[in-house]
Design an enzyme around this catalytic site. Structure first.
Site, PDB file in Angstrom:
ATOM      1  CG  ASP A 123      37.651  38.862  37.338  1.00  0.00           C
ATOM      2  OD1 ASP A 123      38.484  37.951  37.372  1.00  0.00           O
ATOM      3  OD2 ASP A 123      37.889  40.002  36.876  1.00  0.00           O
ATOM      4  CG  ASP A 125      43.761  40.582  38.802  1.00  0.00           C
ATOM      5  OD1 ASP A 125      44.695  41.286  39.185  1.00  0.00           O
ATOM      6  OD2 ASP A 125      43.694  39.348  39.020  1.00  0.00           O
ATOM      7  CG  ASP A 326      37.744  43.246  34.719  1.00  0.00           C
ATOM      8  OD1 ASP A 326      37.855  42.093  35.164  1.00  0.00           O
ATOM      9  OD2 ASP A 326      38.732  43.957  34.448  1.00  0.00           O
TER      10      ASP A 326
HETATM   11 MG   LIG Z   1      39.391  40.707  35.684  1.00  0.00          MG
END
Ligand SMILES: [Mg+2]
Length: 383
Positions: A123, A125, A326
């Protein structure tokens, strides 16, 4: 999922359920195994308007907005550079028994990876870049960029982000990677014959270097609708200080990170009012962001499978996919790897939360260490 035999847009024909709000499920940090649309990810939009703001209040939009935006915990350090003992630290440490650090378990990971080809999915961000107030400023550090560049030299590496593919490429700027934007709904992968028989959603294109690539866009038909919703949301939220609407091509993100909490209900109401006219769009919650996206049976987990197939790495016993992320939306990818017993999910989190990942890393700095360790291991095992 049979990607070879069914490449038409995986649009769900059933209308989203409208009688019962599943918002209460939202506080669950991950989705239990279930149908393609896992309850933890689907937020049903009530279609009946009962009065100004009643909708968003009665169906707990605000609760969902608060629970999906946990504050980052500040790590306190003691005199000996050890983590100071606090309730939060104790909770985190006991959580790590279930989700061990991928750094501390590195030997275990590489033991399993011996003789296998690692494919890396990440991922953006909160994984490669810090979460910042202004989403336009979520830059990764030069050190992180160098680490990603190096790791991509040794392992096929893809970024799968909720951002538009162009935006995430702008941030990362590395031509060696594969990119999937809009939560996997916009994938640029290598040219392969096996996935090019869907002329509507999968087509040949060229990347910024003029290299032939395959683009796969399972929600292509939604583009005009998403664009219209984007423009409507820009208009309806323009009076809310701090609100920011981002067009991520196949989804629209309404950021409320900089909006006073007292006005979150107004943000929610704006989104609700527009969404109620689009039964083929749904809402998901991210970190201080409401995301509007097509109701299609496609997610980051399916994007991982698709990319593995594009790379000729699917259904191979000697391939070990690793996914680092996350977000709640990354859980779909963790689940695909866990359920297929194929590889590992690594959750980036500084607070305990339930996950389908197998390992954890505390923050992007640890992700960078992990990437560096992978490179060192690969170099030393090639000697
Ligand atoms: Mg993220």
């Amino acid at each position: 999922m049979d990607l070879k035999s069914n490449h038409t847009a995986p649009v769900l024909t059933d209308s989203p359920p409208i009688s019962k709000s599943r918002l209460g499920v939202h506080s669950l940090p991950y989705s239990p195994p279930g149908p393609a649309f896992s309850p933890g990810l689907i937020l049903t939009i009530p279609r009946k308007k009962t009065g100004i703001l009643d909708d968003v209040r009665s169906c707990s939009w605000l609760d969902a907005m608060k629970s999906s935006s946990p504050p980052h915990r500040k790590i306190t350090k003691g005199v000996n550079n050890e983590f100071a003992t606090s309730d939060a630290d104790v909770a985190y440490r006991s959580w790590m028994v279930k989700y061990p650090s991928a750094l501390k378990s590195f030997e275990q990971i590489t033991n399993f990876a011996k003789g296998k080809r690692i494919a890396l999915f990440m991922d953006y961000d909160g994984t490669l870049s810090p979460i910042v107030d202004n989403p336009d400023c979520a830059f990764m550090t030069e050190a992180m960029r160098a680490a990603v560049k190096k790791v991509a030299k040794y392992f096929p590496t893809a970024i799968i982000s909720g951002r538009s593919r162009d935006k995430v490429y702008e941030f990362v700027g590395l031509t060696e990677l594969y990119y999937a934007g809009s939560h996997g709904m916009d994938i640029m992968g290598p040219v392969t014959q096996s996935i090019s028989d869907d002329p509507i959603n999968c087509f040949r294109s060229t990347d910024k270097q003029g290299k032939d690539v395959n683009l796969f866009q399972p929600a292509a038909e939604f583009l005009p609708m998403i664009d219209k919703v984007y423009r409507s949301l820009v208009e309806s939220t323009k009076g809310i200080a701090g609100a920011k609407v981002e067009n991520n091509k196949f989804c629209v993100s309404v950021h409320y990170r900089n909006v006073d909490e007292k006005s979150w209900d107004v943000v929610a109401q704006c989104v609700h009012d527009i969404l109620k006219d689009y039964p083929r769009l749904r809402l998901t919650h991210g970190r201080k962001v409401l995301e509007v996206r097509p109701v299609i049976n496609w997610d980051k987990g399916k994007a991982v499978t698709f990319l593995l197939e594009s790379l000729g790495l699917n259904d191979c016993d000697d391939v070990l996919p690793i996914y680092v992320g996350d977000d709640r939306t990354d859980e779909d990818a963790f689940k695909v790897l866990r359920e297929g017993n194929r590889g590992y999910g690594i959750l980036v989190s500084s607070v305990p939360k339930e996950s389908n990942a197998k390992y954890s890393l505390r923050e992007p700095a640890e992700v960078m260490e992990f990437l560096k360790s992978l490179v060192s291991w690969k170099k030393s095992s090639a000697l």
